[in-house]
Every structure is written in structure tokens, then in C-alpha cells.
Write a protein that holds these residues in place. Structure first.
Motif, PDB file in Angstrom:
ATOM      1  N   ALA A  28       0.625  -1.199   0.075  1.00 27.10           N
ATOM      2  CA  ALA A  28      -0.045   0.141   0.066  1.00 27.10           C
ATOM      3  C   ALA A  28       0.867   1.426   0.111  1.00 27.10           C
ATOM      4  O   ALA A  28       0.486   2.210  -0.488  1.00 27.10           O
ATOM      5  CB  ALA A  28      -0.767   0.083   1.466  1.00 27.10           C
ATOM      6  N   LEU A  29       1.963   1.141   0.404  1.00 20.57           N
ATOM      7  CA  LEU A  29       2.953   2.326   0.502  1.00 20.57           C
ATOM      8  C   LEU A  29       3.884   2.312  -0.499  1.00 20.57           C
ATOM      9  O   LEU A  29       4.437   3.423  -0.960  1.00 20.57           O
ATOM     10  CB  LEU A  29       3.608   2.424   1.901  1.00 20.57           C
ATOM     11  N   LEU A  30       3.934   1.187  -1.423  1.00 25.26           N
ATOM     12  CA  LEU A  30       4.909   1.088  -2.307  1.00 25.26           C
ATOM     13  C   LEU A  30       4.906   2.262  -3.427  1.00 25.26           C
ATOM     14  O   LEU A  30       5.788   2.857  -3.961  1.00 25.26           O
ATOM     15  CB  LEU A  30       5.025  -0.240  -3.188  1.00 25.26           C
ATOM     16  N   ARG A  31       3.609   2.319  -3.955  1.00 25.43           N
ATOM     17  CA  ARG A  31       3.710   3.224  -5.029  1.00 25.43           C
ATOM     18  C   ARG A  31       3.899   4.899  -4.646  1.00 25.43           C
ATOM     19  O   ARG A  31       4.626   5.381  -5.237  1.00 25.43           O
ATOM     20  CB  ARG A  31       2.161   3.426  -5.253  1.00 25.43           C
ATOM     21  N   GLU A  32       3.546   5.082  -3.193  1.00 21.38           N
ATOM     22  CA  GLU A  32       3.938   6.398  -2.728  1.00 21.38           C
ATOM     23  C   GLU A  32       5.413   6.804  -2.813  1.00 21.38           C
ATOM     24  O   GLU A  32       6.045   7.559  -3.109  1.00 21.38           O
ATOM     25  CB  GLU A  32       3.306   6.761  -1.521  1.00 21.38           C
ATOM     26  N   VAL A  33       6.188   5.702  -2.031  1.00 20.57           N
ATOM     27  CA  VAL A  33       7.669   5.486  -2.024  1.00 20.57           C
ATOM     28  C   VAL A  33       8.170   5.462  -3.567  1.00 20.57           C
ATOM     29  O   VAL A  33       9.308   6.377  -3.587  1.00 20.57           O
ATOM     30  CB  VAL A  33       8.158   4.413  -1.155  1.00 20.57           C
ATOM     31  N   THR A  34       7.784   4.886  -4.214  1.00 23.18           N
ATOM     32  CA  THR A  34       8.335   4.878  -5.915  1.00 23.18           C
ATOM     33  C   THR A  34       8.166   6.163  -6.409  1.00 23.18           C
ATOM     34  O   THR A  34       9.157   6.701  -6.890  1.00 23.18           O
ATOM     35  CB  THR A  34       7.666   3.903  -6.357  1.00 23.18           C
ATOM     36  N   GLU A  35       7.141   6.920  -6.020  1.00 27.62           N
ATOM     37  CA  GLU A  35       6.928   8.357  -6.748  1.00 27.62           C
ATOM     38  C   GLU A  35       7.906   9.248  -5.827  1.00 27.62           C
ATOM     39  O   GLU A  35       8.319   9.957  -6.681  1.00 27.62           O
ATOM     40  CB  GLU A  35       5.264   8.785  -6.520  1.00 27.62           C
ATOM     41  N   GLN A  36       7.977   9.336  -4.693  1.00 27.64           N
ATOM     42  CA  GLN A  36       9.142  10.004  -3.884  1.00 27.64           C
ATOM     43  C   GLN A  36      10.437   9.874  -4.532  1.00 27.64           C
ATOM     44  O   GLN A  36      11.172  10.718  -4.783  1.00 27.64           O
ATOM     45  CB  GLN A  36       9.106   9.698  -2.420  1.00 27.64           C
ATOM     46  N   PHE A  37      10.813   8.283  -4.707  1.00 26.06           N
ATOM     47  CA  PHE A  37      12.334   8.106  -5.495  1.00 26.06           C
ATOM     48  C   PHE A  37      12.268   8.790  -6.891  1.00 26.06           C
ATOM     49  O   PHE A  37      13.185   9.409  -6.975  1.00 26.06           O
ATOM     50  CB  PHE A  37      12.411   6.569  -5.382  1.00 26.06           C
ATOM     51  N   GLN A  38      11.196   8.666  -7.627  1.00 22.54           N
ATOM     52  CA  GLN A  38      11.208   9.009  -8.628  1.00 22.54           C
ATOM     53  C   GLN A  38      11.351  10.635  -8.884  1.00 22.54           C
ATOM     54  O   GLN A  38      12.174  11.217  -9.571  1.00 22.54           O
ATOM     55  CB  GLN A  38       9.649   8.974  -9.610  1.00 22.54           C
ATOM     56  N   ARG A  39      10.881  11.252  -7.789  1.00 18.10           N
ATOM     57  CA  ARG A  39      10.930  12.819  -7.855  1.00 18.10           C
ATOM     58  C   ARG A  39      12.304  13.332  -7.835  1.00 18.10           C
ATOM     59  O   ARG A  39      12.907  13.757  -8.096  1.00 18.10           O
ATOM     60  CB  ARG A  39      10.080  13.490  -6.827  1.00 18.10           C
ATOM     61  N   VAL A  40      13.096  12.390  -6.538  1.00 19.68           N
ATOM     62  CA  VAL A  40      14.349  12.886  -6.326  1.00 19.68           C
ATOM     63  C   VAL A  40      15.306  12.354  -7.421  1.00 19.68           C
ATOM     64  O   VAL A  40      16.308  13.027  -7.947  1.00 19.68           O
ATOM     65  CB  VAL A  40      14.936  11.629  -4.989  1.00 19.68           C
ATOM     66  N   LEU A  41      15.094  11.295  -8.056  1.00 18.67           N
ATOM     67  CA  LEU A  41      15.990  10.680  -9.556  1.00 18.67           C
ATOM     68  C   LEU A  41      15.846  11.958 -10.533  1.00 18.67           C
ATOM     69  O   LEU A  41      16.746  12.141 -11.050  1.00 18.67           O
ATOM     70  CB  LEU A  41      15.384   9.472  -9.949  1.00 18.67           C
ATOM     71  N   GLU A  42      14.512  12.454 -10.610  1.00 16.46           N
ATOM     72  CA  GLU A  42      14.243  13.476 -11.717  1.00 16.46           C
ATOM     73  C   GLU A  42      15.063  14.732 -11.374  1.00 16.46           C
ATOM     74  O   GLU A  42      15.345  15.503 -12.294  1.00 16.46           O
ATOM     75  CB  GLU A  42      12.892  13.632 -11.908  1.00 16.46           C
ATOM     76  N   ASN A  43      15.209  14.895 -10.180  1.00 18.42           N
ATOM     77  CA  ASN A  43      16.126  16.097  -9.959  1.00 18.42           C
ATOM     78  C   ASN A  43      17.497  16.096  -9.442  1.00 18.42           C
ATOM     79  O   ASN A  43      18.191  17.203  -9.317  1.00 18.42           O
ATOM     80  CB  ASN A  43      15.326  16.782  -8.533  1.00 18.42           C
ATOM     81  N   GLN A  44      18.139  14.966  -9.982  1.00 21.97           N
ATOM     82  CA  GLN A  44      19.488  14.584  -9.918  1.00 21.97           C
ATOM     83  C   GLN A  44      20.311  15.091 -10.843  1.00 21.97           C
ATOM     84  O   GLN A  44      19.913  14.503 -12.099  1.00 21.97           O
ATOM     85  CB  GLN A  44      19.913  13.173  -9.254  1.00 21.97           C
ATOM     86  N   PRO A  45      21.333  15.906 -10.825  1.00 20.16           N
ATOM     87  CA  PRO A  45      21.984  16.314 -11.947  1.00 20.16           C
ATOM     88  C   PRO A  45      23.021  15.081 -12.461  1.00 20.16           C
ATOM     89  O   PRO A  45      23.204  14.164 -11.695  1.00 20.16           O
ATOM     90  CB  PRO A  45      23.024  17.222 -11.454  1.00 20.16           C
ATOM     91  N   GLY A  46      23.184  14.993 -13.908  1.00 21.36           N
ATOM     92  CA  GLY A  46      23.832  13.641 -14.442  1.00 21.36           C
ATOM     93  C   GLY A  46      23.055  12.476 -14.620  1.00 21.36           C
ATOM     94  O   GLY A  46      23.584  11.595 -15.277  1.00 21.36           O
ATOM     95  N   ILE A  47      21.945  12.347 -14.109  1.00 21.03           N
ATOM     96  CA  ILE A  47      21.118  11.201 -14.604  1.00 21.03           C
ATOM     97  C   ILE A  47      20.329  11.598 -15.521  1.00 21.03           C
ATOM     98  O   ILE A  47      19.613  12.699 -15.631  1.00 21.03           O
ATOM     99  CB  ILE A  47      20.352  10.850 -13.374  1.00 21.03           C
ATOM    100  N   PRO A  48      19.988  10.827 -16.558  1.00 20.05           N
ATOM    101  CA  PRO A  48      19.578  11.256 -18.025  1.00 20.05           C
ATOM    102  C   PRO A  48      17.954  11.080 -17.786  1.00 20.05           C
ATOM    103  O   PRO A  48      17.247  10.536 -16.772  1.00 20.05           O
ATOM    104  CB  PRO A  48      19.664   9.664 -18.793  1.00 20.05           C
ATOM    105  N   SER A  49      17.417  12.376 -18.086  1.00 13.93           N
ATOM    106  CA  SER A  49      15.835  12.351 -17.916  1.00 13.93           C
ATOM    107  C   SER A  49      15.114  11.195 -18.484  1.00 13.93           C
ATOM    108  O   SER A  49      15.669  10.756 -19.660  1.00 13.93           O
ATOM    109  CB  SER A  49      15.590  13.844 -18.629  1.00 13.93           C
ATOM    110  N   GLY A  50      13.924  11.101 -17.972  1.00 12.13           N
ATOM    111  CA  GLY A  50      13.336   9.851 -18.413  1.00 12.13           C
ATOM    112  C   GLY A  50      13.598   8.539 -17.978  1.00 12.13           C
ATOM    113  O   GLY A  50      13.072   7.689 -18.094  1.00 12.13           O
ATOM    114  N   THR A  51      14.798   8.769 -17.146  1.00 14.67           N
ATOM    115  CA  THR A  51      15.231   7.146 -16.188  1.00 14.67           C
ATOM    116  C   THR A  51      14.031   7.175 -15.469  1.00 14.67           C
ATOM    117  O   THR A  51      13.407   8.016 -14.653  1.00 14.67           O
ATOM    118  CB  THR A  51      16.549   7.388 -15.497  1.00 14.67           C
TER     119      THR A  51
END
Length: 141
Positions: free
Chosen positions: A115-138
Motif C-alpha cells: 500500500a505504501l510502495l507506489r507512494e515511495v516509488t513516486e518519491q524516489f522518482q521525484r528525487v531521481l528526476e532532480n539529480q544532475p547527471g542522471i538522464p531525464s526519462g530514467t
């Protein structure tokens, strides 16, 4: 707990493990300045980490209640650096087990309800999208 009695520990001065890895030792500096090693079975270390983390969380809440400004300044009292992560699922996919290995190679398993997995995955995704050097769309999958 209004009154705490016991041996005051003023610092942790050293740590290590036995040659065969069966035990972990931590040397404590006591309030009187002397040092004393405590020896734990390897299997108890994960429980010790959990107990200390829970106690730190309780202390954090009490400190914040007493001084809210301290929380504003940041009190990450229970951050443990992680070196490896792997996942597994429990029967009927009711939860995900995160197997974490700390920087000092202590294994910790954490159960995350799906039940928490989707929320945690979305939080991870937001962090990933804001990291320099990580290709966008990952994306996490």
C-alpha cells in the motif's frame, strides 16, 4: 521515564569484530573517563540498530516538543549509510522486503507494505528526476 539510572556513556571510542565474525564489540567511554568494551553476538546487531533507532526517534520527538527550532535546523539522528539494496516480496505480494546492507556491511531487512510502495516509488522518482547527471526519462520499474 522521568528518572534514568545506569552507567553514563559519554562517547563511543572504538568498534570491531571477532576474527570469525561471530561477535561485534563497541568500546564505550564511561562518565568517569574509563573505557569498557561491550561484546554483542553478530545476530543481535540488527536488533541493536533497531532498538537504538527507535530510542533516537522517541528522543527526537521529545526534543522537538521541547524546542521546535531544533527540528527546523535538522536532526537526522538515525541516518544509516547504505551500500547495497535488493528487494524480495512476501507471500501473496502483501509487502516488499528491502534488504539493506550498510556501509559497514551490516544486513538489515525492512518490510514495506505494498500500500505504501507506489507512494515511495513516486518519491524516489521525484528525487531521481532532480539529480544532475542522471538522464531525464530514467524511470523506476
Amino acid at each position: 521515564m522521568a528518572d534514568v539510572t545506569g552507567v553514563k556513556i559519554s562517547d563511543l571510542t572504538a568498534a570491531g569484530s571477532s576474527d570469525g565474525g561471530e561477535y561485534v564489540w563497541i568500546t564505550h567511554r564511561l562518565g568517569d573517563g574509563s573505557e569498557y568494551p561491550l561484546i554483542y553476538p553478530y545476530e543481535a546487531v540488527g536488533y541493536l540498530i533497531t532498538v537504538l533507532t527507535d530510542a533516537a526517534r522517541t528522543a527526537y520527538l521529545r526534543r522537538v516538543a521541547r524546542n521546535p527550532q531544533e527540528a527546523a535546523l535538522g536532526m537526522d539522528s538515525n541516518i544509516i549509510p547504505i551500500r547495497e539494496v535488493r528487494t524480495d516480496s512476501v507471500p501473496e505480494n502483501a509487502a516488499v522486503i528491502l534488504h539493506l546492507t550498510t556501509a559497514d556491511k551490516i544486513a538489515i531487512a525492512v518490510e514495506l507494505p505494498t500500500a505504501l510502495l507506489r507512494e515511495v516509488t513516486e518519491q524516489f522518482q521525484r528525487v531521481l528526476e532532480n539529480q544532475p547527471g542522471i538522464p531525464s526519462g530514467t524511470r523506476f520499474h
